[in-house]
Design an enzyme around this catalytic site. Sequence first.
Site, PDB file in Angstrom:
ATOM      1  N   ASP A  72       0.748  -1.208  -0.109  1.00 25.93           N
ATOM      2  CA  ASP A  72      -0.012   0.013   0.100  1.00 25.93           C
ATOM      3  C   ASP A  72       0.815   1.299  -0.026  1.00 25.93           C
ATOM      4  O   ASP A  72       0.319   2.425   0.419  1.00 25.93           O
ATOM      5  CB  ASP A  72      -0.826   0.092   0.992  1.00 25.93           C
ATOM      6  CG  ASP A  72      -0.252   0.021   2.529  1.00 25.93           C
ATOM      7  OD1 ASP A  72      -0.516   0.563   3.417  1.00 25.93           O
ATOM      8  OD2 ASP A  72       0.819  -0.756   2.550  1.00 25.93           O
ATOM      9  N   LYS A 106      -6.472  -0.661   6.792  1.00 26.37           N
ATOM     10  CA  LYS A 106      -5.571  -0.398   7.666  1.00 26.37           C
ATOM     11  C   LYS A 106      -5.268   1.221   7.712  1.00 26.37           C
ATOM     12  O   LYS A 106      -5.352   2.002   6.854  1.00 26.37           O
ATOM     13  CB  LYS A 106      -4.240  -0.985   6.875  1.00 26.37           C
ATOM     14  CG  LYS A 106      -2.836  -0.570   7.607  1.00 26.37           C
ATOM     15  CD  LYS A 106      -1.771  -0.357   6.542  1.00 26.37           C
ATOM     16  CE  LYS A 106      -0.667   0.610   7.135  1.00 26.37           C
ATOM     17  NZ  LYS A 106       0.152   1.270   6.009  1.00 26.37           N
ATOM     18  N   GLU A 147      -2.607   0.067  13.783  1.00 28.71           N
ATOM     19  CA  GLU A 147      -1.098   0.265  13.635  1.00 28.71           C
ATOM     20  C   GLU A 147      -0.593   1.363  14.269  1.00 28.71           C
ATOM     21  O   GLU A 147      -0.554   2.637  13.840  1.00 28.71           O
ATOM     22  CB  GLU A 147      -0.902   0.303  12.118  1.00 28.71           C
ATOM     23  CG  GLU A 147       0.820   0.295  12.013  1.00 28.71           C
ATOM     24  CD  GLU A 147       1.297   0.350  10.517  1.00 28.71           C
ATOM     25  OE1 GLU A 147       0.436   0.385   9.676  1.00 28.71           O
ATOM     26  OE2 GLU A 147       2.273   0.522  10.139  1.00 28.71           O
ATOM     27  N   GLU A 178       2.613   2.533  15.199  1.00 31.04           N
ATOM     28  CA  GLU A 178       4.034   2.341  15.101  1.00 31.04           C
ATOM     29  C   GLU A 178       4.860   3.131  16.041  1.00 31.04           C
ATOM     30  O   GLU A 178       4.711   4.344  15.895  1.00 31.04           O
ATOM     31  CB  GLU A 178       4.420   2.469  13.690  1.00 31.04           C
ATOM     32  CG  GLU A 178       5.946   2.007  13.371  1.00 31.04           C
ATOM     33  CD  GLU A 178       6.513   2.417  12.095  1.00 31.04           C
ATOM     34  OE1 GLU A 178       5.569   2.277  11.070  1.00 31.04           O
ATOM     35  OE2 GLU A 178       7.733   1.848  11.944  1.00 31.04           O
ATOM     36  N   LYS A 220      -1.236  -4.392  14.277  1.00 25.39           N
ATOM     37  CA  LYS A 220       0.079  -4.161  13.372  1.00 25.39           C
ATOM     38  C   LYS A 220       0.904  -3.377  14.116  1.00 25.39           C
ATOM     39  O   LYS A 220       1.261  -2.099  13.752  1.00 25.39           O
ATOM     40  CB  LYS A 220      -0.310  -3.577  11.922  1.00 25.39           C
ATOM     41  CG  LYS A 220       1.057  -3.629  11.205  1.00 25.39           C
ATOM     42  CD  LYS A 220       0.691  -3.219   9.764  1.00 25.39           C
ATOM     43  CE  LYS A 220       1.957  -3.054   8.780  1.00 25.39           C
ATOM     44  NZ  LYS A 220       1.938  -2.992   7.316  1.00 25.39           N
ATOM     45  N   SER A 280       3.064  -8.457   8.555  1.00 26.52           N
ATOM     46  CA  SER A 280       2.468  -7.624   7.795  1.00 26.52           C
ATOM     47  C   SER A 280       3.584  -6.796   6.723  1.00 26.52           C
ATOM     48  O   SER A 280       3.814  -5.499   7.268  1.00 26.52           O
ATOM     49  CB  SER A 280       1.343  -6.819   8.200  1.00 26.52           C
ATOM     50  OG  SER A 280       0.746  -5.668   7.170  1.00 26.52           O
ATOM     51  N   TYR A 316       5.036   7.366   5.076  1.00 24.07           N
ATOM     52  CA  TYR A 316       4.254   7.035   3.750  1.00 24.07           C
ATOM     53  C   TYR A 316       4.224   8.282   2.916  1.00 24.07           C
ATOM     54  O   TYR A 316       3.424   9.207   3.364  1.00 24.07           O
ATOM     55  CB  TYR A 316       3.162   6.116   3.916  1.00 24.07           C
ATOM     56  CG  TYR A 316       3.794   4.852   4.761  1.00 24.07           C
ATOM     57  CD1 TYR A 316       3.025   4.247   5.737  1.00 24.07           C
ATOM     58  CD2 TYR A 316       4.942   4.086   4.009  1.00 24.07           C
ATOM     59  CE1 TYR A 316       3.197   3.042   6.161  1.00 24.07           C
ATOM     60  CE2 TYR A 316       5.301   2.901   4.841  1.00 24.07           C
ATOM     61  CZ  TYR A 316       4.327   2.534   5.680  1.00 24.07           C
ATOM     62  OH  TYR A 316       4.887   1.329   6.373  1.00 24.07           O
TER      63      TYR A 316
END
Lengths: 368, 363
Positions: free
Chosen positions: A39, A152, A193, A195, A235, A306, A368
């Site tokens: 993604d 996600k 997620e 992170e 995640k 993942s 991202y």
Amino acid sequence: FSRVNMPVFPQYLTPKQEEELRNIANAIVAPGKGILAADESTGSIGKRFAPINVENSEENRRRYRDLLFSTDKSLAENISGVIMFHETFYQKTKDGTPFTKVLQDKGIIPGIKVDKGVVPLAGTEDECTTQGLDGLSERCAQYKKDGAQFAKWRCVLKIQQYTPSYQAMLENANVLARYASICQQNGLVPIVEPEVLPDGEHDLETAQKVTEQVLAFTYKALADHHVYLEGTLLKPNMVTAGMSCTKKFSKEDNARATILALSRTVPPAVPGVTFLSGGQSEEDATQNLNLINAIKGPKPWALTFSFGRALQASVLKVWEGKDENVAKAQAELITRAKANGLAAVGKYQGGLDSAAGGQSLFVAQHAY
Amino acid sequence: MPSFPQYLTSEQENELRRIANAIVAPGKGILAADESTGTIGKRFASIGVENTEENRRCYRELLFTADASVAENISGVILFHETFYQKTKDGTPFVKILKDKGIISGIKVDKGVVPLAGTDGESTTQGLDSLSERCAQYKKDGADFAKWRCVLKIGAHTPTYQAMFENGNVLARYASICQQNGLVPIVEPEVLCDGDHDLETAQKVTEQVLAFTYKALADHHVFLEGTLLKPNMVTAGQSCPKKYTAEQNGKATVVALSRGVPAAVPGITFLSGGQSEEDSTLNLNAINNAPGPKPWALTFSFGRALQASVLKAWQGKKENVKAAQEQLLVRAKANGLAAMGKFQGGQSGKASGESLFVANHSY
């Protein structure tokens, strides 16, 4: 009878909706399987293309994902689901078959990234939250119609001198909980997620404690927003010391720290944990996942992958943008998928050679 | 980088972990004999026994001098302060009697509930003042675990955020202080069974309360592997017209726990609340047989549900001591089996079917 004297918890998911979410979540973390995170946003995939001198055009993005999803159907033995970016979700193969259909025909579940990237939190030391809640319900309904079964959303926390702050942890957890709630209303399993970035020189213990804190905030928020845990996935980052930490830790140390952090915070009702690979090399990510599965400890959830970079680095290296390399590149994907499938059940023996196997894939301050 | 000063050494962590695991060893659970002076008076009243210090001593001596085989199913006993320092007729401290049987002594350290102003009958629990010094002394004198009870009530608008947050917080402070002094804290956020709410409501409230509890424990850096949880089983309110089976209760309980209790917690020692001896055992058995992720031990910390038949058999009379002790062994064995999901049912005692519900129960 009278319901006057008790608190009210209106039914917000029917038993049928709960069952559907639960089935999707369990299918994603079936033994020996995990997720291909494909993604990357337009900007991010450009960073992957640059080192192999591939132009970041829509057609090249389409060609690259076509390569991934047209891999031999044996890929589905280890890949249960694929997360896609919006553009990719609606792209097709050369002969006009939607990618979602190509995946479904292999028995692979399509997923969709629904967040709209990080934005700064004013007044913090370079901390952020993630946006994307506006119109999210309508977007989820449409994605579901068009073949998605899970979604996600990525939040980012950083370990610096005074961070993550209470504000950042509370805010990110809350936005994750709102996202998760909205997804479930629309039949999508939310992958949550939070992170914790590996940037920094902090040691393993610090990474572990911060991860525990972040996860505590996350699950409190999910509880407060009545998110149906059995129909979610987590995640998280694996727990590792900061990339610039002078002290080195073994993979066993990392695995132990990871399990400790999860066992202290992730309710057993969550069916599975699908780790992100962060900046780890393909081989490190696989070995770390393997050890996480192999060591002792309370582990009532599936522990699988993942992976984005850690499944694709070799693929990209071999492809180089050339059609004549497609079959070889696809073989790399199968190799990494198989390796991680074994690691997800603690049976990876090591050394499944890949073109980029040992290369660190760390990108500072990765967004991202 | 953020700073997390070491607040428990590895030795301290290992000791706490060892004690917690010993308490929830397979087939074993806790005898909650920590009734305060006022509360034990209520038990005595029902059998016509005067609430004197000597009678209280006599009764607990009966319990603790039961045959050594009781230790096959009783891993620990929670004591009230007065009892903790009492002795048998021949001058042996109760703590030593228990230790010699291999039973771990625990101490109730809270000082009872107090009202939360501005709420609809809600409360918090006091007892934090000088708690550290008290814990250190109890540890010296033979205690290895402690217990603190908080109470939440299901009403039209309760439990409130305020009550859940406050009780979660005070439990976390208590737990933190205990661990600093080598005592395993049993964390008890009891959701009372008073009311006519259904099973689903009880489950959701229990989930909420547990979420607040474990968030507070996380915020206060409590070492979860060195704690135990003493929750209510999930059952409908006492006055709920709809009836549920033990199986339904078991399932609802496991779902609530799986959503709220981290796997790092070694064990869950259920309170019996107002349930009869037999129901408590049946429900515990059903919990152990319910499907679902159950990474913690699931056992008992029963007060009334281990002692009702004992009291009834005793009647305050010396000549009944042996018969009364026999009742304790029967209930201990039954619950030990239930803690492994192996209870076959029907081990009756003199009071086994009687409801032991006391409205708005406070100790």
